[in-house]
Enzyme design. Structure first.
Site, PDB file in Angstrom:
ATOM      1  N   GLU A 346       0.170   2.652 -12.031  1.00 17.24           N
ATOM      2  CA  GLU A 346      -0.106   2.126 -13.367  1.00 17.24           C
ATOM      3  C   GLU A 346      -0.186   3.265 -14.375  1.00 17.24           C
ATOM      4  O   GLU A 346       0.155   3.099 -15.544  1.00 17.24           O
ATOM      5  CB  GLU A 346      -1.407   1.311 -13.365  1.00 17.24           C
ATOM      6  CG  GLU A 346      -1.601   0.475 -14.615  1.00 17.24           C
ATOM      7  CD  GLU A 346      -2.749  -0.509 -14.492  1.00 17.24           C
ATOM      8  OE1 GLU A 346      -2.485  -1.716 -14.302  1.00 17.24           O
ATOM      9  OE2 GLU A 346      -3.917  -0.078 -14.596  1.00 17.24           O
ATOM     10  N   HIS A 377       1.277   2.632  14.852  1.00 17.33           N
ATOM     11  CA  HIS A 377       1.848   1.588  15.697  1.00 17.33           C
ATOM     12  C   HIS A 377       2.530   0.505  14.867  1.00 17.33           C
ATOM     13  O   HIS A 377       2.792  -0.590  15.374  1.00 17.33           O
ATOM     14  CB  HIS A 377       0.752   0.994  16.582  1.00 17.33           C
ATOM     15  CG  HIS A 377       0.081   2.018  17.437  1.00 17.33           C
ATOM     16  ND1 HIS A 377       0.561   2.389  18.675  1.00 17.33           N
ATOM     17  CD2 HIS A 377      -1.020   2.795  17.209  1.00 17.33           C
ATOM     18  CE1 HIS A 377      -0.223   3.338  19.187  1.00 17.33           C
ATOM     19  NE2 HIS A 377      -1.187   3.603  18.312  1.00 17.33           N
ATOM     20  N   LYS A 492       1.596 -11.380 -18.456  1.00 14.55           N
ATOM     21  CA  LYS A 492       0.417 -12.141 -18.883  1.00 14.55           C
ATOM     22  C   LYS A 492       0.754 -13.044 -20.068  1.00 14.55           C
ATOM     23  O   LYS A 492       0.307 -14.191 -20.143  1.00 14.55           O
ATOM     24  CB  LYS A 492      -0.719 -11.182 -19.241  1.00 14.55           C
ATOM     25  CG  LYS A 492      -1.316 -10.465 -18.041  1.00 14.55           C
ATOM     26  CD  LYS A 492      -2.170  -9.289 -18.441  1.00 14.55           C
ATOM     27  CE  LYS A 492      -3.422  -9.681 -19.155  1.00 14.55           C
ATOM     28  NZ  LYS A 492      -4.315  -8.515 -19.387  1.00 14.55           N
TER      29      LYS A 492
END
Length: 524
Positions: A346, A377, A492
Site C-alpha cells: 500500500e 512443505h 470503494k
C-alpha cells in the site's frame, strides 16, 4: 530530494554489475570471511546478507545511491514533521508523516513543532490509557477490536507476536471483514457482559467498522446491556465517533498517522495494553523508538532498515525479481507477513512520482509468505526449483517464547527450527548439482536472515519499525509518495454505487454493474 532515481550515476554502475552478479554457487563463495563481513549487529538483531547476490563493489554503489537520493536526509525530514505525504502540483493529502512521534516520547529526542506536539499528545493519550486500563482490566476479561486495514493488521500481528512472551488471562478477538459471518463467529465465542468493544476508525465513518459496530450494538441491546459502558472509540478529534455520550472512553489519533503505521498509537495501545498490561506496551514503544533513532545512521552498512531497503532495490530494480517472500520461523509472527503486505504494497505500490509524473521503473514487489517450517512443505518447492527466482527474507530467534521444548535425537525443537532456517538460506544460495536433472538445484537464489535472541515486546516493536523504515527508505529512493493510498478509493466509490442499485436508490446509471448483478441474481 537529490537526483531523480533514473538520473543517479550509481544506478548506471549498478546496472553494469547486475549483468554479472556474484555467483553464490562458486566454490568457497560463502566463506567465513564473507559471512562475517556481510553481516550487521545492532539494536538486538544480527542481520546476515552473505546469501544476497552482492559484493563490495555493489554495496559501495548502493551506498552511493543512498547519498545521491539523500535518503537519510529524507528520513530526518519525515521524523521532524516535514510534509512528506504529498504530490507536487496535484491535489493530495499534503500532510506530515509522524508515526515515529507516537513513540518518540519514551526516549529523549529533540523534535520540531508538529512532531513535538504529536509526541506530547501521544504521551498524554498513553497516560490516559494507563488510568483506563487500571479499571478496564479489572472489570473485563475479553476485548474485541473492530477496524479494517491498518486498524486491524498491525495491532493483530503485534498482539500475536507478544502473546507468547507476555502472560495474560485476557481473551482478544479481531473483527475486520464486512462479511457478517466474521462478527457472528466472534459473538458466538464471547460473554457480552465481560467484553470491551474497541472500534477504530480515524475518520469515524469507515464502512467496515461502522457495520460491525452496529451488529454488536444490536447484540448488546438484545441482551439489555448498556452500550456506553462497553464500547470504546479510537478516532480523530471531531470525527462522528468522537462522542463521549456513546462510548465508555474515546482515544485520539491524528491525520499525520497513517493507518498502516498506527500500531504504536492508541490503535495498538488499547488492545496491547489491555492484553498484556501498560508496561508491556511501553516496552513495545521503546523497541520501535530505538529503531527510529538507528534509522538515522548515515552509513548504509551500519543501518539495518536502510541496508535491507537497498538490497530490496537491488533485487527489484537491478536483478528484476517481481516478488519477495517474508518467512518468519516463529509461530508468534503468523500474522506479520499480512501486515507487511499492507505496509509495503500500500505504501510503494505506486506508478506516479512525487512530482505527479508517470514512472518507468518497477516499484514495490509483491510481498507474501508464511511461517516456517510449515511453508517448507507447501511452496518451498517452487522457491528452490521453480522458474521464478524469489528473494526471501528469513526472520528467526535463538529461543522460543513459551519455554516449552524437548530434546529428540540430540537436539531441541528450537534448535531444529533454527537449523531449518539456516539450511533453507544456504540451499537457496548454493544449490546442488546432480546428474539427475530432476534432483538438480541451480542455486543463486538470494535471501537474507534477521535474527534476535527472543521475540519480546521490545523486539516486536523494533521489528515493526524496521520494516516501516525499510519501506519508507525504498519509497524515498524511488521518489514516490509512500504515505497515501488512492488505489483504495476507486473500488470503494464503485461499491457505494452498486449498493445504491441493490437497495433501489441508485444515484447514477451504472449499466455494467446492473448487468453483473442480473447475471448473479439468477442464483437467488
Amino acid at each position: 530530494m537529490g537526483k531523480g532515481f533514473l538520473d543517479c550515476e550509481s544506478l548506471v554502475a549498478l546496472q553494469e554489475m547486475a549483468l554479472h552478479p556474484i555467483d553464490l554457487t562458486a566454490s568457497g563463495c560463502l566463506s567465513e570471511e564473507r559471512i562475517q563481513k556481510n553481516s550487521l549487529s545492532a539494536e538486538g538483531f544480527t542481520y546476515s546478507y552473505a546469501t544476497e547476490r552482492v559484493d563490495d563493489r555493489c554495496l559501495e554503489a548502493l551506498q552511493g545511491l543512498t547519498e545521491e537520493r539523500e535518503l537519510i536526509k529524507q528520513m530526518e525530514c519525515m521524523q521532524q514533521g516535514a510534509i512528506m505525504n504529498r504530490i507536487e502540483g496535484f491535489q493530495s493529502e499534503s500532510r506530515p508523516v509522524l508515526h515515529t512521534a507516537t513513540r518518540a516520547w519514551v526516549r529523549d529526542q529533540d523534535l520540531h513543532e508538529e512532531a513535538a506536539a504529536i509526541a506530547r499528545h501521544s504521551k498524554e493519550e498513553a497516560l490516559r490509557l494507563a488510568e483506563f486500563l487500571y479499571i478496564a482490566r479489572a472489570k473485563f476479561s475479553t476485548l474485541v477490536q473492530m477496524g479494517i486495514g491498518g486498524s486491524e493488521l498491525g495491532p493483530k500481528a503485534m498482539y500475536f507476536a507478544m502473546q507468547g512472551s507476555c502472560p495474560s488471562d485476557k481473551r482478544i478477538f479481531f473483527v475486520s471483514n464486512i462479511d457478517p459471518d466474521n462478527a457472528a463467529e466472534v459473538l458466538r465465542e464471547i460473554d457480552l457482559e465481560q467484553t470491551l468493544v474497541v472500534v477504530v476508525s480515524k475518520s469515524g465513518t469507515t464502512l467496515e467498522p461502522a457495520a460491525n459496530e452496529e451488529l454488536f450494538r444490536q447484540a448488546y441491546q438484545n441482551k439489555g446491556l448498556s452500550i456506553a459502558k462497553h464500547f470504546v472509540a479510537v478516532t480523530s478529534q471531531g470525527s462522528p465517533m468522537d462522542d463521549k455520550s456513546r462510548y465508555l472512553e474515546v482515544f485520539h489519533l491524528w491525520d499525520s498517522i497513517g493507518g498502516r503505521f498506527s500500531a504504536t498509537s492508541m490503535v495498538g495501545g488499547v488492545v496491547l495494553g489491555f492484553a498484556f498490561g501498560y508496561e508491556a506496551f511501553i516496552e513495545f514503544l521503546q523497541g520501535a523508538a530505538a529503531i527510529d533513532a538507528h534509522a538515522l545512521t548515515p552509513k548504509m552498512r551500519e543501518n539495518l532498515p536502510l541496508l535491507s531497503a537497498m538490497l530490496g532495490v537491488w533485487n527489484r530494480n537491478l536483478l528484476g525479481y517481481p516478488t519477495t517472500a517474508v518467512i518468519p520461523y516463529s509461530t508468534g509472527l503468523k500474522y506479520f507477513t499480512a501486515h507487511l503486505q499492507q505496509c509495503g504494497m500500500e505504501s510503494n505500490g505506486k506508478s506516479i512520482s512525487r512530482e505527479g509524473k508517470e514512472i518507468s521503473f518497477r516499484t514495490s514487489p509483491i510481498i507474501w509468505g508464511d511461517v516456517g517450517t510449515n511453508c517448507q512443505h507447501s511452496f518451498f518447492q517452487s522457491l528452490h526449483q521453480g522458474t521464478d527466482i524469489v528473494p526471501v527474507e528469513f526472520i528467526g530467534f535463538l529461543h522460543n517464547q513459551r519455554g516449552l521444548d524437548c530434546v529428540l535425537s540430540g537436539s531441541s525443537s528450537s534448535q531444529k527450527l533454527f537449523a531449518n532456517l539456516v539450511a533453507q538460506s544456504l540451499a537457496l544460495a548454493q544449490g546442488r548439482d546432480n546428474a539427475n536433472s530432476n534432483k538438480r538445484f541451480k542455486g543463486n537464489r538470494p535471501s537474507s536472515i534477521l535474527v534476535a535472541q527472543q521475540l519480546s515486546p521490545r523486539i516486536a516493536g523494533s521489528l515493526l519499525a524496521f520494516y516501516e523504515h525499510k519501506f519508507a527508505f525504498q519509497g524515498f529512493c524511488w521518489g514516490i509518495n509512500s504515505f497515501d493510498q488512492e488505489g483504495v478509493s476507486l473500488g470503494k466509490e464503485l461499491a457505494t454505487q452498486i449498493i445504491g442499485i441493490m437497495s433501489g436508490n441508485a444515484p447514477v446509471e451504472f449499466p455494467e454493474a446492473r448487468g453483473m448483478l442480473r447475471l448473479f441474481n439468477v442464483l437467488t
